[in-house]
Design a protein around this motif. Structure first.
Motif, PDB file in Angstrom:
ATOM      1  N   ASP A 240       1.959  -3.068  10.793  1.00  0.00           N
ATOM      2  CA  ASP A 240       2.420  -1.691  10.259  1.00  0.00           C
ATOM      3  C   ASP A 240       2.058  -1.897   8.633  1.00  0.00           C
ATOM      4  N   VAL A 241       2.509  -2.777   8.080  1.00  0.00           N
ATOM      5  CA  VAL A 241       2.438  -3.037   6.532  1.00  0.00           C
ATOM      6  C   VAL A 241       0.809  -3.002   6.306  1.00  0.00           C
ATOM      7  N   ILE A 242       0.145  -3.717   6.862  1.00  0.00           N
ATOM      8  CA  ILE A 242      -1.417  -3.819   6.524  1.00  0.00           C
ATOM      9  C   ILE A 242      -2.172  -2.548   6.704  1.00  0.00           C
ATOM     10  N   ALA A 243      -1.627  -1.501   7.849  1.00  0.00           N
ATOM     11  CA  ALA A 243      -2.128  -0.260   8.137  1.00  0.00           C
ATOM     12  C   ALA A 243      -1.615   0.572   7.100  1.00  0.00           C
ATOM     13  N   LEU A 244      -0.441   0.456   6.506  1.00  0.00           N
ATOM     14  CA  LEU A 244       0.095   1.342   5.525  1.00  0.00           C
ATOM     15  C   LEU A 244      -0.706   1.215   4.121  1.00  0.00           C
ATOM     16  N   ILE A 245      -0.964  -0.113   4.016  1.00  0.00           N
ATOM     17  CA  ILE A 245      -1.679  -0.484   2.754  1.00  0.00           C
ATOM     18  C   ILE A 245      -3.010   0.249   2.960  1.00  0.00           C
ATOM     19  N   GLN A 246      -3.990   0.021   4.117  1.00  0.00           N
ATOM     20  CA  GLN A 246      -5.260   0.751   4.345  1.00  0.00           C
ATOM     21  C   GLN A 246      -5.252   1.704   4.122  1.00  0.00           C
ATOM     22  N   GLU A 247      -4.359   2.468   4.561  1.00  0.00           N
ATOM     23  CA  GLU A 247      -4.028   4.006   4.464  1.00  0.00           C
ATOM     24  C   GLU A 247      -3.843   4.579   3.035  1.00  0.00           C
ATOM     25  N   ALA A 248      -3.113   3.896   2.509  1.00  0.00           N
ATOM     26  CA  ALA A 248      -2.989   4.091   0.889  1.00  0.00           C
ATOM     27  C   ALA A 248      -4.053   3.999   0.189  1.00  0.00           C
ATOM     28  N   HIS A 249      -4.828   2.992   0.555  1.00  0.00           N
ATOM     29  CA  HIS A 249      -6.446   2.541  -0.152  1.00  0.00           C
ATOM     30  C   HIS A 249      -7.240   3.482   0.074  1.00  0.00           C
ATOM     31  N   HIS A 250      -7.328   3.945   1.197  1.00  0.00           N
ATOM     32  CA  HIS A 250      -8.541   4.724   1.725  1.00  0.00           C
ATOM     33  C   HIS A 250      -8.051   6.511   1.848  1.00  0.00           C
ATOM     34  N   GLY A 251      -6.905   6.631   1.602  1.00  0.00           N
ATOM     35  CA  GLY A 251      -6.324   7.950   1.636  1.00  0.00           C
ATOM     36  C   GLY A 251      -6.394   8.766   0.464  1.00  0.00           C
TER      37      GLY A 251
END
Length: 131
Positions: A120-131
């Motif tokens: 979940d944390v990795i997904a949130l980081i990726q979302e924040a980085h690409h969003g």
């Protein structure tokens, strides 16, 4: 206050204003980490730093001496201060450790309280980085 080489703002750590001599030391460290000052390059003199920032040369010297004490800079008698071999790697290691302790550890503790998994944390980081 700005970096000697880049005119980037300096002077705060977690919203707290650093003493001026530490701002100077941090600006030089930033220039080393950013590759603007390479290992064995001559660092700006305390007089250059003082003139650029319009500060007392003794304050600039105190900041430079912090870096000498930390092994980041060394003095060549009669010539000036130079970036020590290995300074960039040492600064990066220290800053990565500081980053993990100051930012990641509290964030991961909060993630656990919220029931978030590592995925979940990795997904949130990726979302924040690409969003």
């Amino acid at each position: 206050m700005v970096s000697y080489s880049t005119n980037a703002p300096i002077g705060q750590a977690d919203g707290v204003e650093l003493p001026l001599f530490l701002q100077i030391a941090r600006a030089i460290e930033n220039d080393i980490v950013d590759g603007l000052l390479a290992e064995e390059d001559q660092a700006p003199s305390t007089n250059e730093i003082a003139a650029f920032h319009r500060i007392n040369p003794a304050t600039a010297l105190k900041g430079v001496n912090e870096l000498v004490a930390g092994g980041v800079l060394y003095k060549k008698r009669g010539i000036g201060m130079f970036v020590a071999t290995g300074a960039r790697d040492a600064l990066l290691r220290r800053r990565r450790t500081d980053f993990a302790a100051r930012f990641l550890a509290p964030a991961l503790a909060e993630a656990r309280r919220l029931g978030l998994t590592d995925a979940d944390v990795i997904a949130l980081i990726q979302e924040a980085h690409h969003g």
